[in-house]
Scaffold this motif. Structure first.
Motif, PDB file in Angstrom:
ATOM      1  N   ARG A  36       0.836  -1.199   0.000  1.00 60.75           N
ATOM      2  CA  ARG A  36       0.000   0.000   0.000  1.00 60.75           C
ATOM      3  C   ARG A  36       0.873   1.252   0.000  1.00 60.75           C
ATOM      4  O   ARG A  36       1.966   1.259   0.553  1.00 60.75           O
ATOM      5  CB  ARG A  36      -0.902   0.027   1.225  1.00 60.75           C
ATOM      6  CG  ARG A  36      -2.004  -1.022   1.240  1.00 60.75           C
ATOM      7  CD  ARG A  36      -2.957  -0.725   2.378  1.00 60.75           C
ATOM      8  NE  ARG A  36      -4.054  -1.681   2.462  1.00 60.75           N
ATOM      9  CZ  ARG A  36      -4.065  -2.729   3.263  1.00 60.75           C
ATOM     10  NH1 ARG A  36      -3.028  -2.966   4.055  1.00 60.75           N
ATOM     11  NH2 ARG A  36      -5.100  -3.548   3.290  1.00 60.75           N
ATOM     12  N   ASP A  66       4.502  -1.226   3.967  1.00 60.75           N
ATOM     13  CA  ASP A  66       3.881  -0.215   3.117  1.00 60.75           C
ATOM     14  C   ASP A  66       4.753   1.035   2.995  1.00 60.75           C
ATOM     15  O   ASP A  66       5.795   1.154   3.642  1.00 60.75           O
ATOM     16  CB  ASP A  66       2.494   0.137   3.660  1.00 60.75           C
ATOM     17  CG  ASP A  66       1.534  -1.045   3.556  1.00 60.75           C
ATOM     18  OD1 ASP A  66       1.707  -1.859   2.630  1.00 60.75           O
ATOM     19  OD2 ASP A  66       0.634  -1.166   4.410  1.00 60.75           O
ATOM     20  N   SER A  93      -3.859   4.780  -0.389  1.00 61.36           N
ATOM     21  CA  SER A  93      -4.809   4.044   0.459  1.00 61.36           C
ATOM     22  C   SER A  93      -5.467   4.941   1.500  1.00 61.36           C
ATOM     23  O   SER A  93      -6.604   4.708   1.908  1.00 61.36           O
ATOM     24  CB  SER A  93      -4.097   2.886   1.150  1.00 61.36           C
ATOM     25  OG  SER A  93      -3.652   1.942   0.201  1.00 61.36           O
ATOM     26  N   TYR A 284      -5.165   1.930   9.332  1.00 60.40           N
ATOM     27  CA  TYR A 284      -5.339   0.510   9.011  1.00 60.40           C
ATOM     28  C   TYR A 284      -6.710   0.002   9.449  1.00 60.40           C
ATOM     29  O   TYR A 284      -7.347  -0.799   8.741  1.00 60.40           O
ATOM     30  CB  TYR A 284      -4.230  -0.317   9.653  1.00 60.40           C
ATOM     31  CG  TYR A 284      -2.921  -0.245   8.901  1.00 60.40           C
ATOM     32  CD1 TYR A 284      -2.817  -0.751   7.600  1.00 60.40           C
ATOM     33  CD2 TYR A 284      -1.794   0.326   9.468  1.00 60.40           C
ATOM     34  CE1 TYR A 284      -1.629  -0.674   6.891  1.00 60.40           C
ATOM     35  CE2 TYR A 284      -0.600   0.402   8.778  1.00 60.40           C
ATOM     36  CZ  TYR A 284      -0.519  -0.097   7.483  1.00 60.40           C
ATOM     37  OH  TYR A 284       0.650  -0.017   6.781  1.00 60.40           O
ATOM     38  N   ILE A 287      -9.249   1.270   6.921  1.00 63.00           N
ATOM     39  CA  ILE A 287      -9.145   0.530   5.659  1.00 63.00           C
ATOM     40  C   ILE A 287      -9.808  -0.836   5.775  1.00 63.00           C
ATOM     41  O   ILE A 287     -10.439  -1.332   4.835  1.00 63.00           O
ATOM     42  CB  ILE A 287      -7.654   0.388   5.253  1.00 63.00           C
ATOM     43  CG1 ILE A 287      -7.098   1.747   4.796  1.00 63.00           C
ATOM     44  CG2 ILE A 287      -7.488  -0.630   4.125  1.00 63.00           C
ATOM     45  CD1 ILE A 287      -5.598   1.772   4.644  1.00 63.00           C
TER      46      ILE A 287
END
Length: 317
Positions: A36, A66, A93, A284, A287
């Motif tokens: 990401r 990431d 993201s 996170y 997401i």
């Protein structure tokens, strides 16, 4: 016959190497495609507070394999809006945002929301909180209150100069918290006010103007440590250092050194690295589709000469 065997073995080794390399390339491509990319835009990275906050975010993202792209808006709201559009074009993201101006950032927030990109607002709130997914910050109102309570403990009254930042909600909240305490005491009065935009140079020139135009200043409350450094420089030039109390907010290493040297009275300390870590964790969770708290506050506390050695002067807390 022997030569043919050697040649055959050599060709076999080459084929094994090529096959291994091909597997490595495919694995690397797979890892890259799953990686990401996140974006972060800050009002300025000249202030080390934001660099350390950025380090906190990066630490968590890189632990997940990431990538973080970080931009310095240079206190230019139009530039920051362009940066957000660049993140949208890159299809990041999520975006970590520290706004230059709490109101003027709104078109960029709407564009990111339309693109379906989560925004984690850090340190300084935007005005329209409906356009961000989460806000991670210190309790800035409390920071101002801590400064005021320390001042009242030291003095029975004061003529106060306020060095604030009128486009940053965090600084405005600190000023309001400060005023909420001193409003209860008739002997404490704000007699001068100057917006430094949170930087040393403007705070220095603003303090020079105040010293020239406003008599008998006893105390200066600067709503961040860079502004406090500008105030200290102005006081030093005017041979007033040590005669006027100086407060800041951040808990920067250089501010703690100034406290040890009796050039600064106290600072309401934040933990920028912890703000960054919490913000990354929230990204996170968002997401993944988890429900998160809309606002999260990282603890804040006062550092003065009585306790500065407990926090160290070479790093952030």
């Amino acid at each position: 016959m022997k030569n043919k065997t050697i040649v055959g073995l050599f060709l076999f080794i080459i084929l094994v190497i090529i096959a291994g390399f091909s597997i490595f390339i495919n694995v690397a491509k797979s890892m890259t495609s799953n990686r990401r990319v996140f974006g972060a835009s800050y009002m300025t990275l000249v202030n080390p507070f934001f660099s350390v906050l950025d380090d906190g975010i990066r630490e968590i993202l890189e632990a997940h394999g990431d990538k973080l792209i970080s931009y310095d808006a240079g206190n230019d709201q139009l530039k920051q809006i362009d940066q957000i559009q660049d993140f949208i074009n890159k299809k990041v993201s999520a975006i970590f945002l520290n706004p230059v101006d709490l109101y003027l950032i709104e078109p960029a927030l709407r564009a990111a929301k339309k693109a379906g990109i989560p925004i984690i607002n850090v340190d300084t709130p935007v005005y329209n909180q409906e356009l961000v997914d989460c806000l991670v910050m210190s309790d800035n109102y409390k920071a101002g209150q801590l400064v005021a309570m320390d001042l009242i403990r030291r003095k029975q009254g004061a003529r106060i100069a306020l060095i604030d930042h009128l486009s940053a909600k965090s600084a405005m909240d600190r000023a309001e918290g400060f005023k909420s305490i001193i409003a209860n005491y008739a002997t404490f009065n704000i007699v001068a006010r100057y917006s430094s935009d949170g930087n040393i140079e403007q705070a220095l020139s603003g303090m020079e103007s105040i010293l020239r135009d406003v008599p008998n200043i006893d105390v200066v409350f600067a709503t961040n440590d860079p502004s406090a450094m500008g105030v200290i420089a102005a006081l030093e030039s005017a041979h007033l250092l040590g005669k006027i109390l100086v407060y800041g907010v951040d808990g920067a290493p250089y501010a703690k050194k100034m406290i040890l040297e009796s050039k600064m009275t106290a600072t309401a300390a934040q933990s920028p690295v912890e703000i960054g870590r919490v913000a990354a964790d929230m990204a996170y969770r968002i997401i993944k589709g988890e429900k998160v708290e809309k606002q999260l506050y990282v603890p804040i506390y006062l550092i003065n000469k009585e306790n500065v050695n407990n926090y160290g002067v070479n790093s952030w807390q």
